[in-house]
Write a protein that holds these residues in place. Sequence first.
Motif, PDB file in Angstrom:
ATOM      1  N   ILE A  40       4.035 -14.552  -1.566  1.00 54.64           N
ATOM      2  CA  ILE A  40       5.052 -13.918  -2.305  1.00 54.64           C
ATOM      3  C   ILE A  40       4.215 -13.464  -3.499  1.00 54.64           C
ATOM      4  CG2 ILE A  40       6.831 -14.187  -3.880  1.00 54.64           C
ATOM      5  CD1 ILE A  40       7.632 -16.750  -2.443  1.00 54.64           C
ATOM      6  N   VAL A  41       4.438 -12.159  -3.847  1.00 52.49           N
ATOM      7  CA  VAL A  41       3.927 -11.456  -4.932  1.00 52.49           C
ATOM      8  C   VAL A  41       4.931 -11.111  -5.886  1.00 52.49           C
ATOM      9  CG1 VAL A  41       2.483  -9.393  -5.651  1.00 52.49           C
ATOM     10  CG2 VAL A  41       2.024 -10.492  -3.520  1.00 52.49           C
ATOM     11  N   ALA A  42       4.891 -11.715  -7.017  1.00 48.28           N
ATOM     12  CA  ALA A  42       5.847 -11.625  -8.254  1.00 48.28           C
ATOM     13  C   ALA A  42       5.295 -10.643  -9.085  1.00 48.28           C
ATOM     14  CB  ALA A  42       6.094 -12.857  -8.903  1.00 48.28           C
ATOM     15  N   ALA A  43       5.792  -9.449  -9.153  1.00 45.20           N
ATOM     16  CA  ALA A  43       5.453  -8.252 -10.171  1.00 45.20           C
ATOM     17  C   ALA A  43       6.028  -7.824 -11.199  1.00 45.20           C
ATOM     18  CB  ALA A  43       5.108  -7.101  -9.080  1.00 45.20           C
ATOM     19  N   GLU A  44       5.398  -7.638 -12.146  1.00 48.32           N
ATOM     20  CA  GLU A  44       6.209  -6.975 -13.490  1.00 48.32           C
ATOM     21  C   GLU A  44       6.914  -5.840 -12.995  1.00 48.32           C
ATOM     22  OE1 GLU A  44       5.610  -6.258 -18.253  1.00 48.32           O
ATOM     23  OE2 GLU A  44       3.949  -6.333 -16.780  1.00 48.32           O
ATOM     24  N   ASP A  45       6.315  -4.872 -12.055  1.00 49.95           N
ATOM     25  CA  ASP A  45       6.827  -3.511 -11.920  1.00 49.95           C
ATOM     26  C   ASP A  45       6.530  -3.233 -10.323  1.00 49.95           C
ATOM     27  OD1 ASP A  45       7.486  -0.903 -11.268  1.00 49.95           O
ATOM     28  OD2 ASP A  45       7.220  -0.295 -13.411  1.00 49.95           O
ATOM     29  N   THR A  46       7.534  -3.620  -9.531  1.00 42.29           N
ATOM     30  CA  THR A  46       7.007  -3.742  -7.980  1.00 42.29           C
ATOM     31  C   THR A  46       6.612  -2.323  -7.602  1.00 42.29           C
ATOM     32  OG1 THR A  46       9.359  -3.108  -7.413  1.00 42.29           O
ATOM     33  CG2 THR A  46       8.664  -5.419  -7.722  1.00 42.29           C
ATOM     34  N   ARG A  47       6.861  -1.205  -8.301  1.00 43.52           N
ATOM     35  CA  ARG A  47       6.604   0.371  -7.936  1.00 43.52           C
ATOM     36  C   ARG A  47       4.948   0.327  -8.356  1.00 43.52           C
ATOM     37  NH1 ARG A  47      11.048   3.591 -11.014  1.00 43.52           N
ATOM     38  NH2 ARG A  47      10.545   1.736 -12.692  1.00 43.52           N
ATOM     39  N   ARG A  48       4.727  -0.118  -9.450  1.00 41.07           N
ATOM     40  CA  ARG A  48       3.303   0.068  -9.881  1.00 41.07           C
ATOM     41  C   ARG A  48       2.447  -0.943  -8.983  1.00 41.07           C
ATOM     42  NH1 ARG A  48       2.795   0.277 -16.497  1.00 41.07           N
ATOM     43  NH2 ARG A  48       0.507   0.695 -15.844  1.00 41.07           N
ATOM     44  N   LEU A  49       2.987  -2.042  -8.554  1.00 37.98           N
ATOM     45  CA  LEU A  49       2.117  -2.809  -7.865  1.00 37.98           C
ATOM     46  C   LEU A  49       1.909  -2.134  -6.423  1.00 37.98           C
ATOM     47  CD1 LEU A  49       0.949  -5.483  -6.779  1.00 37.98           C
ATOM     48  CD2 LEU A  49       3.372  -6.015  -5.863  1.00 37.98           C
ATOM     49  N   ARG A  50       2.752  -1.618  -5.985  1.00 31.75           N
ATOM     50  CA  ARG A  50       2.802  -0.901  -4.492  1.00 31.75           C
ATOM     51  C   ARG A  50       1.759   0.364  -4.714  1.00 31.75           C
ATOM     52  NH1 ARG A  50       5.786  -3.361  -0.906  1.00 31.75           N
ATOM     53  NH2 ARG A  50       7.928  -4.259  -1.545  1.00 31.75           N
ATOM     54  N   ARG A  51       1.894   1.175  -5.825  1.00 34.78           N
ATOM     55  CA  ARG A  51       0.926   2.215  -6.193  1.00 34.78           C
ATOM     56  C   ARG A  51      -0.472   1.782  -6.316  1.00 34.78           C
ATOM     57  NH1 ARG A  51       3.820   4.405  -9.450  1.00 34.78           N
ATOM     58  NH2 ARG A  51       2.725   3.634 -11.526  1.00 34.78           N
ATOM     59  N   LEU A  52      -0.887   0.643  -6.860  1.00 34.97           N
ATOM     60  CA  LEU A  52      -1.821  -0.238  -6.885  1.00 34.97           C
ATOM     61  C   LEU A  52      -2.452  -0.701  -5.716  1.00 34.97           C
ATOM     62  CD1 LEU A  52      -4.287  -1.420  -8.580  1.00 34.97           C
ATOM     63  CD2 LEU A  52      -3.087  -3.485  -8.631  1.00 34.97           C
ATOM     64  N   ALA A  53      -1.477  -0.950  -4.804  1.00 40.96           N
ATOM     65  CA  ALA A  53      -2.036  -1.534  -3.276  1.00 40.96           C
ATOM     66  C   ALA A  53      -2.415  -0.471  -2.479  1.00 40.96           C
ATOM     67  CB  ALA A  53      -0.986  -2.355  -2.909  1.00 40.96           C
ATOM     68  N   HIS A  54      -1.631   0.437  -2.676  1.00 40.77           N
ATOM     69  CA  HIS A  54      -2.026   2.169  -2.013  1.00 40.77           C
ATOM     70  C   HIS A  54      -3.568   2.415  -2.661  1.00 40.77           C
ATOM     71  CE1 HIS A  54      -2.044   6.310  -1.386  1.00 40.77           C
ATOM     72  NE2 HIS A  54      -1.748   6.122  -0.372  1.00 40.77           N
ATOM     73  N   ASP A  55      -3.479   2.547  -3.786  1.00 44.12           N
ATOM     74  CA  ASP A  55      -4.996   2.816  -4.436  1.00 44.12           C
ATOM     75  C   ASP A  55      -6.162   2.031  -3.745  1.00 44.12           C
ATOM     76  OD1 ASP A  55      -3.831   4.676  -5.662  1.00 44.12           O
ATOM     77  OD2 ASP A  55      -3.713   3.812  -7.647  1.00 44.12           O
ATOM     78  N   LEU A  56      -5.883   0.643  -3.641  1.00 43.08           N
ATOM     79  CA  LEU A  56      -6.797  -0.210  -3.425  1.00 43.08           C
ATOM     80  C   LEU A  56      -7.047  -0.315  -1.691  1.00 43.08           C
ATOM     81  CD1 LEU A  56      -6.195  -3.153  -5.624  1.00 43.08           C
ATOM     82  CD2 LEU A  56      -8.016  -1.414  -6.049  1.00 43.08           C
ATOM     83  N   GLY A  57      -6.153   0.222  -1.026  1.00 43.26           N
ATOM     84  CA  GLY A  57      -6.306   0.262   0.593  1.00 43.26           C
ATOM     85  C   GLY A  57      -5.849  -1.158   1.062  1.00 43.26           C
ATOM     86  N   VAL A  58      -4.800  -1.473   0.387  1.00 39.30           N
ATOM     87  CA  VAL A  58      -4.408  -2.855   0.728  1.00 39.30           C
ATOM     88  C   VAL A  58      -2.778  -3.056   1.085  1.00 39.30           C
ATOM     89  CG1 VAL A  58      -3.872  -5.340  -0.217  1.00 39.30           C
ATOM     90  CG2 VAL A  58      -6.021  -4.081  -1.071  1.00 39.30           C
ATOM     91  N   GLU A  59      -2.742  -3.779   2.305  1.00 39.37           N
ATOM     92  CA  GLU A  59      -1.333  -3.882   2.669  1.00 39.37           C
ATOM     93  C   GLU A  59      -0.881  -5.315   2.389  1.00 39.37           C
ATOM     94  OE1 GLU A  59       1.249  -3.880   6.946  1.00 39.37           O
ATOM     95  OE2 GLU A  59      -0.850  -3.324   6.829  1.00 39.37           O
ATOM     96  N   ILE A  60       0.105  -5.252   1.530  1.00 34.05           N
ATOM     97  CA  ILE A  60       0.619  -6.496   1.094  1.00 34.05           C
ATOM     98  C   ILE A  60       1.519  -7.254   2.298  1.00 34.05           C
ATOM     99  CG2 ILE A  60       2.090  -7.675  -0.720  1.00 34.05           C
ATOM    100  CD1 ILE A  60       1.415  -5.547  -2.397  1.00 34.05           C
ATOM    101  N   ALA A  61       1.350  -8.258   2.736  1.00 31.64           N
ATOM    102  CA  ALA A  61       1.949  -8.939   3.876  1.00 31.64           C
ATOM    103  C   ALA A  61       3.181  -9.709   3.467  1.00 31.64           C
ATOM    104  CB  ALA A  61       0.933  -9.667   4.929  1.00 31.64           C
ATOM    105  N   GLY A  62       2.933 -10.291   2.182  1.00 32.75           N
ATOM    106  CA  GLY A  62       4.186 -11.450   1.946  1.00 32.75           C
ATOM    107  C   GLY A  62       5.208 -10.714   1.224  1.00 32.75           C
ATOM    108  N   ARG A  63       6.309 -11.240   0.705  1.00 32.91           N
ATOM    109  CA  ARG A  63       7.438 -10.647   0.091  1.00 32.91           C
ATOM    110  C   ARG A  63       7.010 -10.446  -1.364  1.00 32.91           C
ATOM    111  NH1 ARG A  63      12.070 -13.639  -2.258  1.00 32.91           N
ATOM    112  NH2 ARG A  63      11.025 -15.410  -2.040  1.00 32.91           N
ATOM    113  N   VAL A  64       7.579  -9.095  -1.736  1.00 33.22           N
ATOM    114  CA  VAL A  64       7.186  -8.808  -3.207  1.00 33.22           C
ATOM    115  C   VAL A  64       8.574  -8.794  -3.830  1.00 33.22           C
ATOM    116  CG1 VAL A  64       6.941  -6.732  -4.523  1.00 33.22           C
ATOM    117  CG2 VAL A  64       5.507  -7.092  -2.363  1.00 33.22           C
ATOM    118  N   VAL A  65       8.420  -9.631  -5.001  1.00 28.42           N
ATOM    119  CA  VAL A  65       9.508  -9.650  -5.811  1.00 28.42           C
ATOM    120  C   VAL A  65       9.552  -9.428  -7.318  1.00 28.42           C
ATOM    121  CG1 VAL A  65      10.618 -11.822  -4.485  1.00 28.42           C
ATOM    122  CG2 VAL A  65       9.007 -12.094  -6.591  1.00 28.42           C
ATOM    123  N   SER A  66      10.431  -8.623  -8.071  1.00 28.60           N
ATOM    124  CA  SER A  66      10.372  -8.507  -9.424  1.00 28.60           C
ATOM    125  C   SER A  66      10.272  -9.644 -10.304  1.00 28.60           C
ATOM    126  CB  SER A  66      11.485  -7.463  -9.878  1.00 28.60           C
ATOM    127  OG  SER A  66      12.659  -8.070  -9.656  1.00 28.60           O
TER     128      SER A  66
END
Length: 289
Positions: A40-66
């Motif tokens: 599970i990845v608990a993010a303050e802002d899920t959109r910014r997390l996904r943008r960061l993951a894209h910039d890093l070339g990382v695929e988040i396999a777990g569940r993302v929650v706010s």
Amino acid sequence: MPCHNGQVIAEGRLVLAGAPIGQAGDVSPRLREVLGSADIVAAEDTRRLRRLAHDLGVEIAGRVVSYYDQNEAGRAQELLESLKEGRTVVVITDAGMPGVSDPGYRLTSLAVEAGITVTALPGPSAVTTALAVSGLPSDRFCFEGFPPRKPGDRARRLSGLAAEERTMVFFEAPHRLAASLEAMAEAFGAGRPAAVCRELTKTYEEVRRGGLGELAEWAAGGVKGEITVVVAGHVAEAGELDLDALVAEVDRRVAEGEQRKLAVAEVAKQAGIPKRELYDLVHRRSPTT
């Protein structure tokens, strides 16, 4: 499996992940790894997390929650249950370390109480970055977070810090920066050295250094971006009776519930000055309650 209060619990793990404060390239390889493997990845802002993951070339396999200020209390309980079930939970905020003026403290406290492993992925910090580039003493410092928004509360808080000898680090919103710098100049003196650090590590990074009065005038023209303020600590001259420290001590005692009259009498006695003199000084310098 670890035990807590005689009960065996699953091997859950809470990871507090430091996020870049401006440049995605500042992240560590470990952050890439944990984002790709956590349950599970608990993010303050899920959109910014996904943008960061894209910039890093990382695929988040777990569940993302706010996980932000408004839902932190309830979501922390949910995440605690996941930790008790043995899952790895990563908390990541928009920038910097979770729990430092950002969500994270509640869940960390619950996890510690439950005997769950808590670890961190160190990362960029606006606090230490600003301190390093400020040019002010860094051997001893304290982090004071955001000053209160209301003028009276802000004046009281800063008055209590007037005698603080350590370098102080504050966060502030750009639209409140000028008012806060003016209040600091009033509490600490217009000439107290300080630095306003704006957009650290970003394209338009700026570090403005000078006295608090000078910086307040500059900020009155309007400032944008993420702001960190670093203020030099109080330095008493040799042989000088530190009146600011006496007033701050009275304020501290009053804040802890002691009557002002008794606090003034005790501090004056310890300092060897007439209590009437100290009372008049407190009355002039301390904001009215």
